[in-house]
Scaffold this active site. Structure first.
Site, PDB file in Angstrom:
ATOM      1  N   ARG A   1       1.022  -1.440   0.107  1.00 16.75           N
ATOM      2  CA  ARG A   1      -0.172   0.095   0.147  1.00 16.75           C
ATOM      3  C   ARG A   1       0.629   1.057   0.386  1.00 16.75           C
ATOM      4  NH1 ARG A   1      -2.491  -3.903   3.232  1.00 16.75           N
ATOM      5  NH2 ARG A   1      -4.736  -4.647   2.358  1.00 16.75           N
TER       6      ARG A   1
ATOM      7  N   HIS B   1      -0.819  -2.558  -4.847  1.00 13.68           N
ATOM      8  CA  HIS B   1      -0.133  -3.014  -4.864  1.00 13.68           C
ATOM      9  C   HIS B   1      -0.273  -2.517  -6.655  1.00 13.68           C
ATOM     10  CE1 HIS B   1       0.218  -6.372  -2.783  1.00 13.68           C
ATOM     11  NE2 HIS B   1      -0.598  -6.589  -2.439  1.00 13.68           N
TER      12      HIS B   1
ATOM     13  N   HIS C   1       2.801 -12.512  -5.270  1.00 13.21           N
ATOM     14  CA  HIS C   1       2.027 -12.656  -4.698  1.00 13.21           C
ATOM     15  C   HIS C   1       1.235 -14.281  -4.753  1.00 13.21           C
ATOM     16  CE1 HIS C   1      -1.392 -11.380  -2.281  1.00 13.21           C
ATOM     17  NE2 HIS C   1      -1.365 -10.500  -2.032  1.00 13.21           N
TER      18      HIS C   1
ATOM     19  N   ASP D   1      -2.248  -9.408   8.271  1.00 12.73           N
ATOM     20  CA  ASP D   1      -1.624  -8.702   6.956  1.00 12.73           C
ATOM     21  C   ASP D   1      -0.216  -7.790   7.381  1.00 12.73           C
ATOM     22  OD1 ASP D   1      -1.664  -8.301   4.615  1.00 12.73           O
ATOM     23  OD2 ASP D   1      -3.693  -7.667   4.704  1.00 12.73           O
TER      24      ASP D   1
ATOM     25  N   GLU E   1       4.828 -12.444   0.714  1.00 13.58           N
ATOM     26  CA  GLU E   1       5.707 -11.668   0.005  1.00 13.58           C
ATOM     27  C   GLU E   1       6.899 -10.275   0.003  1.00 13.58           C
ATOM     28  OE1 GLU E   1       2.179  -9.281  -1.016  1.00 13.58           O
ATOM     29  OE2 GLU E   1       0.923 -10.521   0.827  1.00 13.58           O
TER      30      GLU E   1
END
Length: 359
Positions: free
Chosen positions: A91, A116, A190, A262, A323
């Site tokens: 982000r 992304h 991803h 996350d 990631e």
């Protein structure tokens, strides 16, 4: 070709408009079989044997091109299964950043943020592909030209990503990019992993180790608040292998904000970055990377509307993502590892995933 030799072959996967989309199959006898699309550089499947030698696809994906195209529609709930992410992974707050005194505005696709690379990121493009073969690996090199102003990012960027599969059950992903003007770049893959096999249920019973003493707490929009903090005494401490679901349902405010994990972990240098293990199949996944951070996402918003190539619906926590990347919102955070790429410089990154088994 003899059966004992590794294989690479190209297949027509479908068409998008007037463009053909191909799938590249990389296969090592007795080892891994990886299928990569030139659309978005997607790892569509990765078959790995379990402790009994029985292979299963251990990454989430779709069975048809139409499903990938449908999932890439702007405004939809995109999941980025297996895709190459760019120009900027994760982000960017407010969809803007200032570089050398010039503000650059990006399209928003994640509430008030750009996620992304925006709604038309690198995952939506058809890359040029070159097959690779050597004595100890087979692979495919993907290339993409991103023009100046692409999704609001400055500079014309030439990007190159190479997937290599070897006989030690390693899939190496090497990234390279150059620009003709100052810009920001952070690329990643991803893939979502389920070491029991895609569509086999959730991954909450699979164990994870992350070689990190600190992580980045986030605000309600999943933008880092500031400095990394210690994982000690928190649900974010994965120094010792811990089931993904062991603490995910707790009341820690950070878990409640994200609906699970996350977040970015700040990696320690000189060792395995992360390791995951499925007790049922015995499969072990190890990850090494040159990047300073890894975003661990526990598949919090995957739904049963997503159906994999095996015909089975997914659902929440059907896979986890690791990631490797620069930190989220780094273009707005001079105190974070820099993501700035200037003319004459080369962005480089390498991440390696290795599959093995334990009894």
């Amino acid at each position: 070709m003899a059966q004992h030799e590794p294989e690479i072959r190209r297949e027509l996967f479908g068409r998008v408009g007037d463009a053909d989309v191909h799938r590249y199959v990389l296969a090592w006898p007795g080892g891994l079989t990886v299928r990569v699309l030139d659309l978005g550089g997607v790892i569509q499947s990765l078959e790995a044997p379990d402790r009994s030698g029985v292979p299963a696809n251990v990454v989430l994906g779709f069975g048809s091109l139409d499903e990938y195209v449908k999932n890439n529609q702007p405004g939809g709930n995109r999941v980025f299964f297996g895709a190459l992410i760019g120009r900027y992974a994760n982000r960017i707050a407010g969809g803007s950043f200032t570089l050398d005194g010039v503000e650059h505005r990006l399209p928003l696709n994640n509430g008030p943020n750009t996620l992304h690379g925006g709604p038309e990121g690198f995952d939506t493009r058809i890359w040029s592909a070159t097959e690779l073969r050597s004595a100890d690996s087979v692979g495919v090199r993907l290339s993409l030209e991103s023009p100046d102003g692409d999704s609001g990012f400055p500079g014309a960027v030439s990007a190159e990503v190479t997937y290599l599969l070897d006989g030690d059950n390693r899939l190496s992903i090497s990234y390279r990019a150059t620009s003709d003007a100052p810009t920001v770049v952070s690329l990643t893959n991803h893939s979502y992993w389920n070491l029991a096999g895609e569509g086999s249920g959730d991954v909450l019973g699979q164990s994870l180790m992350v070689n990190a003493a600190r992580y980045l707490p986030v605000d309600d929009d999943l933008i880092p608040l500031g400095d990394p903090v210690s994982v000690a005494g928190s649900p974010f401490d994965f120094h010792a292998p811990t089931p993904i679901g062991a603490r995910i349902g707790g009341t820690d405010p950070q878990l409640l904000i994200a609906g699970g994990y996350d977040h970015t972990w700040v990696l320690e240098s000189g060792s395995v970055a992360a390791e995951a293990w499925d007790p049922g199949s015995g499969r072990v996944l190890r990850m090494w990377t040159s990047e300073p951070g890894v975003q661990f996402y526990s598949g919090n918003f995957l739904t049963s509307e997503l159906v994999g190539p095996g015909g089975r619906a997914y659902g929440r926590a059907a896979g986890f993502a690791l990631e490797a990347q620069r930190f989220p919102d780094s273009p707005n955070r001079p105190d974070y590892p820099s993501a700035v790429l200037r003319p004459g410089e080369v962005y480089q990154q390498e991440t390696v995933f290795q599959l093995s088994v334990v009894d």
